[in-house]
Design a protein around this motif. Structure first.
Motif, short mmCIF file in Angstrom:
data_model
loop_
_atom_site.label_atom_id
_atom_site.label_comp_id
_atom_site.label_asym_id
_atom_site.label_seq_id
_atom_site.Cartn_x
_atom_site.Cartn_y
_atom_site.Cartn_z
N GLU A 1 -50.82 -49.07 -13.86
CA GLU A 1 -50.04 -50.29 -13.71
C GLU A 1 -51.03 -51.45 -13.81
O GLU A 1 -51.54 -51.93 -12.81
CB GLU A 1 -49.28 -50.31 -12.37
CG GLU A 1 -48.27 -51.46 -12.30
CD GLU A 1 -47.59 -51.56 -10.95
OE1 GLU A 1 -46.35 -51.50 -10.90
OE2 GLU A 1 -48.30 -51.69 -9.94
N GLY B 1 -38.84 -60.35 -8.20
CA GLY B 1 -37.52 -60.09 -8.77
C GLY B 1 -36.59 -59.38 -7.81
O GLY B 1 -35.57 -58.83 -8.21
N ALA C 1 -39.44 -44.70 -13.68
CA ALA C 1 -39.03 -45.29 -12.40
C ALA C 1 -39.17 -44.32 -11.24
O ALA C 1 -38.75 -44.64 -10.13
CB ALA C 1 -37.59 -45.79 -12.49
N ASN D 1 -35.62 -53.28 -8.95
CA ASN D 1 -35.60 -54.51 -9.75
C ASN D 1 -35.84 -54.25 -11.23
O ASN D 1 -35.44 -55.06 -12.07
CB ASN D 1 -36.68 -55.47 -9.22
CG ASN D 1 -36.59 -55.63 -7.71
OD1 ASN D 1 -35.52 -55.78 -7.15
ND2 ASN D 1 -37.74 -55.57 -7.04
N HIS D 2 -36.48 -53.14 -11.55
CA HIS D 2 -36.80 -52.83 -12.94
C HIS D 2 -36.44 -51.37 -13.21
O HIS D 2 -37.23 -50.47 -12.98
CB HIS D 2 -38.29 -53.08 -13.22
CG HIS D 2 -38.76 -54.44 -12.80
ND1 HIS D 2 -38.44 -55.58 -13.50
CD2 HIS D 2 -39.50 -54.83 -11.73
CE1 HIS D 2 -38.99 -56.62 -12.88
NE2 HIS D 2 -39.63 -56.20 -11.81
N LEU D 3 -35.23 -51.15 -13.67
CA LEU D 3 -34.75 -49.81 -13.96
C LEU D 3 -34.42 -49.69 -15.44
O LEU D 3 -33.87 -50.62 -16.05
CB LEU D 3 -33.48 -49.50 -13.16
CG LEU D 3 -33.65 -48.92 -11.76
CD1 LEU D 3 -32.27 -48.66 -11.15
CD2 LEU D 3 -34.44 -47.62 -11.79
N GLY D 4 -34.76 -48.55 -16.02
CA GLY D 4 -34.41 -48.32 -17.41
C GLY D 4 -33.00 -47.79 -17.55
O GLY D 4 -32.31 -47.50 -16.57
N ASP E 1 -39.73 -55.60 -3.00
CA ASP E 1 -40.65 -54.51 -3.31
C ASP E 1 -41.83 -54.66 -2.36
O ASP E 1 -42.95 -54.96 -2.76
CB ASP E 1 -41.10 -54.55 -4.77
CG ASP E 1 -41.84 -53.28 -5.18
OD1 ASP E 1 -41.88 -52.32 -4.38
OD2 ASP E 1 -42.39 -53.24 -6.31
N TYR F 1 -37.59 -51.08 -1.90
CA TYR F 1 -37.61 -51.48 -3.31
C TYR F 1 -36.18 -51.52 -3.81
O TYR F 1 -35.47 -50.51 -3.79
CB TYR F 1 -38.44 -50.50 -4.12
CG TYR F 1 -38.43 -50.77 -5.62
CD1 TYR F 1 -38.73 -52.03 -6.12
CD2 TYR F 1 -38.12 -49.76 -6.52
CE1 TYR F 1 -38.71 -52.29 -7.48
CE2 TYR F 1 -38.11 -50.01 -7.88
CZ TYR F 1 -38.41 -51.27 -8.36
OH TYR F 1 -38.38 -51.52 -9.72
N SER G 1 -28.52 -50.18 -14.22
CA SER G 1 -28.73 -51.63 -14.18
C SER G 1 -29.69 -51.98 -13.05
O SER G 1 -29.75 -51.28 -12.04
CB SER G 1 -27.40 -52.35 -13.95
OG SER G 1 -26.48 -52.04 -14.97
N PRO G 2 -30.45 -53.07 -13.20
CA PRO G 2 -31.32 -53.50 -12.11
C PRO G 2 -30.53 -53.73 -10.82
O PRO G 2 -29.37 -54.15 -10.85
CB PRO G 2 -31.91 -54.82 -12.63
CG PRO G 2 -31.83 -54.71 -14.11
CD PRO G 2 -30.56 -53.95 -14.39
N GLN G 3 -31.15 -53.40 -9.71
CA GLN G 3 -30.59 -53.57 -8.38
C GLN G 3 -29.28 -52.79 -8.20
O GLN G 3 -28.37 -53.22 -7.49
CB GLN G 3 -30.42 -55.05 -8.04
CG GLN G 3 -31.77 -55.78 -8.04
CD GLN G 3 -31.69 -57.24 -7.66
OE1 GLN G 3 -30.62 -57.80 -7.51
NE2 GLN G 3 -32.85 -57.88 -7.50
#
Length: 354
Positions: free
Chosen positions: A101, A250, A70, A296-299, A253, A293, A303-305
């Protein structure tokens, strides 16, 4: 008093030592920068009661940063954001770069600047402290042409302003677009960070760049007025929107077209505030665009957002777009960009006073 210190921060998987530079000023602001990836590891600012907390997402070790996908807190390059089809023309030659990507290249490729160990030199002046990070990127690095010498300076002044200044030179024509990829949560940025839907964000832009499903701009700017992209209030309002650009990504971005275009001096780009803690931050920059951004996509462990990135930069895919500000750097010229992160209040307006 102003202070600066350097500490060991482990080693990379290949055994290269990594250091952590700690900058601190009397107003209670403290920044930590890693030589791995040029990462803004921590940034602590006080709340309305003077209680400090870290407000950027971070990881505890080099090993975890090396596995991160990320770009947490990193300096990204050679080209921040996306380049379509991992290729671009320059002076009649098509250069093929490393995709990471799908078919596109994101943030410089799989082994971009976020994966490098930078050299670091600290400095102390009358009213500020800082660290100068340097990196040499050889000709052909991730497919990009030209030897590129990069210098990024993090400076923390007595007002608590964190300034990031970028410089680069090359020995043959190339493209450059550098940014800082911090994830901000002004309520506190630990693993249990609260969602940023309650944060309030104002972006000083009249237009944004609509994108295709892969994040590549469709080729035209669209007015923000009358849309969820007219950011001037709670982020949750935009995140709950059913606008197809937002639901498709999502969340947010998107690159916002800042008023005034590329500038010689910094001017206001964004104002972020957290009503719960009373913390607020202004972003001022010389760059023409601001990528917002909403993580929206976090490991794991996040948590997302649970944070928002405010990436000052040139426009995505500008190497392939004649109508975008040029990203070309030629021998004898210098790439130069400055972004300031100023302490503010929720009520602060965009002024030059600090």
């Amino acid at each position: 008093m102003l202070s600066i210190a350097r500490h060991p921060f482990g080693t990379t998987p290949d055994g290269t030592p990594v250091h952590r530079w700690v900058l601190e000023v009397p107003c209670g602001v403290r920044s930590e920068i890693l030589t791995y990836g040029g990462i803004l590891h921590r940034h602590r600012i006080p709340d309305r009661d003077g209680v400090p907390d870290d407000v950027v997402l971070s990881l505890p070790s080099v090993e975890e940063y090396a596995q991160d996908t990320a770009y947490l807190g990193a300096l990204v390059g050679r080209y921040a954001n996306r380049i379509a089809d991992a290729r671009f023309p320059l002076d009649g030659v098509v250069h093929h770069i490393e995709p990471n990507e799908g078919a596109n290249t994101l943030h410089g490729g799989p082994d971009g600047f976020h994966r490098r160990v930078w050299s670091g030199t600290g400095f102390r002046e009358a009213h500020r402290v800082g660290v100068v990070l340097r990196l040499h990127s050889p000709h052909g690095d991730m497919g990009f042409p030209g030897n590129l010498d990069v210098e990024v300076t993090y400076t923390l002044d007595a007002f608590g302003t964190l300034t990031v200044t970028y410089r680069a030179t090359t020995d043959r024509p190339t493209v450059v677009n550098l940014t800082q990829h911090a994830y901000w949560n002004l309520s506190g940025a630990g693993p249990t960070a609260a969602p940023i839907s309650g944060h309030e964000l104002t972006v000083n832009a009249d237009a944004f760049l609509p994108v295709a499903a892969d994040g590549i701009p469709l080729g035209f700017a669209e007015p923000t007025a009358g849309s969820p992209f007219a950011l001037a209030g709670p982020l949750g309002d935009a995140l709950r929107s059913t606008h197809p650009q937002i639901t498709g990504a999502g969340g947010l971005d998107h690159c916002f077209v800042l008023q005034g275009g590329r500038a010689a001096a910094v001017r206001p780009a964004a104002h972020l505030s957290d009503p719960a803690s009373g913390r607020a931050l202004q972003v001022w920059t010389t760059e023409p665009g601001l990528q917002v951004y909403t993580a929206n996509h976090l490991g794991k462990p996040f948590s997302p957002q649970s944070a928002v990135c405010l990436e000052t930069q040139n426009f995505p895919d500008a190497p392939n777009r004649a109508d975008h500000p040029t990203p070309i750097l030629r021998p004898g010229d210098e790439y130069h960009s400055t972004t300031e992160h100023r302490i503010a209040t929720r009520e602060t307006t965009f002024t030059d006073e600090r």
